[in-house]
Design a protein around this motif. Sequence first.
Motif, PDB file in Angstrom:
ATOM      1  N   GLU A 123       0.851  -1.191   0.000  1.00  0.00           N
ATOM      2  CA  GLU A 123       0.000   0.000   0.000  1.00  0.00           C
ATOM      3  C   GLU A 123       0.886   1.240   0.000  1.00  0.00           C
ATOM      4  O   GLU A 123       1.900   1.305   0.704  1.00  0.00           O
ATOM      5  CB  GLU A 123      -0.897  -0.005   1.241  1.00  0.00           C
ATOM      6  CG  GLU A 123      -1.863   1.173   1.280  1.00  0.00           C
ATOM      7  CD  GLU A 123      -2.714   1.149   2.539  1.00  0.00           C
ATOM      8  OE1 GLU A 123      -3.582   2.035   2.671  1.00  0.00           O
ATOM      9  OE2 GLU A 123      -2.499   0.256   3.388  1.00  0.00           O
ATOM     10  N   VAL A 124       0.512   2.225  -0.804  1.00  0.00           N
ATOM     11  CA  VAL A 124       1.290   3.463  -0.903  1.00  0.00           C
ATOM     12  C   VAL A 124       0.646   4.535  -0.038  1.00  0.00           C
ATOM     13  O   VAL A 124      -0.545   4.841  -0.193  1.00  0.00           O
ATOM     14  CB  VAL A 124       1.382   3.953  -2.359  1.00  0.00           C
ATOM     15  CG1 VAL A 124       2.146   5.281  -2.429  1.00  0.00           C
ATOM     16  CG2 VAL A 124       2.068   2.902  -3.227  1.00  0.00           C
ATOM     17  N   LEU A 125       1.427   5.088   0.881  1.00  0.00           N
ATOM     18  CA  LEU A 125       0.936   6.117   1.786  1.00  0.00           C
ATOM     19  C   LEU A 125       1.849   7.339   1.712  1.00  0.00           C
ATOM     20  O   LEU A 125       3.048   7.210   1.478  1.00  0.00           O
ATOM     21  CB  LEU A 125       0.909   5.596   3.229  1.00  0.00           C
ATOM     22  CG  LEU A 125       0.021   4.380   3.523  1.00  0.00           C
ATOM     23  CD1 LEU A 125       0.230   3.933   4.962  1.00  0.00           C
ATOM     24  CD2 LEU A 125      -1.447   4.720   3.275  1.00  0.00           C
ATOM     25  N   ARG A 126       1.267   8.495   1.912  1.00  0.00           N
ATOM     26  CA  ARG A 126       2.077   9.705   1.951  1.00  0.00           C
ATOM     27  C   ARG A 126       2.501   9.976   3.392  1.00  0.00           C
ATOM     28  O   ARG A 126       1.668  10.011   4.300  1.00  0.00           O
ATOM     29  CB  ARG A 126       1.303  10.900   1.402  1.00  0.00           C
ATOM     30  CG  ARG A 126       2.180  12.137   1.200  1.00  0.00           C
ATOM     31  CD  ARG A 126       1.421  13.253   0.509  1.00  0.00           C
ATOM     32  NE  ARG A 126       1.022  12.877  -0.830  1.00  0.00           N
ATOM     33  CZ  ARG A 126       1.813  12.908  -1.901  1.00  0.00           C
ATOM     34  NH1 ARG A 126       3.076  13.270  -1.758  1.00  0.00           N
ATOM     35  NH2 ARG A 126       1.339  12.564  -3.078  1.00  0.00           N
ATOM     36  N   LEU A 127       3.783  10.171   3.601  1.00  0.00           N
ATOM     37  CA  LEU A 127       4.294  10.423   4.938  1.00  0.00           C
ATOM     38  C   LEU A 127       3.885  11.823   5.388  1.00  0.00           C
ATOM     39  O   LEU A 127       3.880  12.764   4.588  1.00  0.00           O
ATOM     40  CB  LEU A 127       5.817  10.299   4.952  1.00  0.00           C
ATOM     41  CG  LEU A 127       6.376   8.914   4.577  1.00  0.00           C
ATOM     42  CD1 LEU A 127       7.893   8.945   4.610  1.00  0.00           C
ATOM     43  CD2 LEU A 127       5.845   7.860   5.537  1.00  0.00           C
TER      44      LEU A 127
END
Length: 314
Positions: A56-60
């Motif tokens: 899963e791609v998440l924005r920090l």
Amino acid sequence: MGEDAPDRPKVLVGVDGSSTARAALDWAAARADRRGLPLVVVYALSAPLARTANTEVLRLPPSDMAVTHGEHVLAEAAGHLRAHWPTGQVETALALEKPAVALTLRAGPADLIVVGSRGLGALGSAFLGSTSVRLAARAPCPVVVVHGTRDTSTRTRPQRIVVGVDGSECSRRALAFALEQATGAVDASLVVVNSIESPTPFAAQSLAVMSGQSPDRWPEHLARELIADMIEQAGADITDNVDVSVVCTRQPPADALLTEGAEADLVVLGSRGRGGLRGLFLGSVSQSVLHRARVPVAVVPHRGVHEADTDDQA
């Protein structure tokens, strides 16, 4: 039930606290004020993306320091606008994405994006390098890159707008945009530039018309006919109060635009000309003018180009 009304056109401007960003802010505010449009001021935090163990791609989340700085830059920009354009409608946005992505995601085909040619650190320099090229190539609306900090608020001469055309659909859109800018000014002149670099194929009818002319004048004759036709199609009625002149030259296109636009208030060109790869790259002429110009440059996109590049969102 009726259809939803289209969003009102707006002007978006990217800021980062640099002097060129301030010049872009002033340019954008003057444009919004002249057209009665809302102005959206965007600061990009460039928060990175991360991939979790399950892909899963998440924005920090950005640091508190970065957010505080961004809010300070936006507040300073809003204060500047209130002092100089007190009646304008202004909105500020603190974006998580990179600058080009933040502006592109918030723009529609009827909008205008304005940025400075260079800024502070990684956030600002993105507009000068490959990100500025991608912004101009991928945005769904015209993009203006403001070079320098020239103050035109006390200008007494007519506004000078220079546009490059080559007969392509993209250059037709650039001409229409340039005509719109010229007609929106109180006093303006429009210089339409066409570079005659290579022989032009001649139709039999054209050869007959030009039979009394020297062959070396044929390319210029055809170029002027082409430009007259383009101006007519773009809307002859809106050129009544604009002084329009045509320059046909054998200089390379970028050199011709830079020569004619050296003292211009705006240079306009399409994102791609003849032979451009649709939706992939900004044309070589556009890139050259963007990087070498010392005046504001507007790049008008090809119709239908609105492709977010996910690589830029990292």
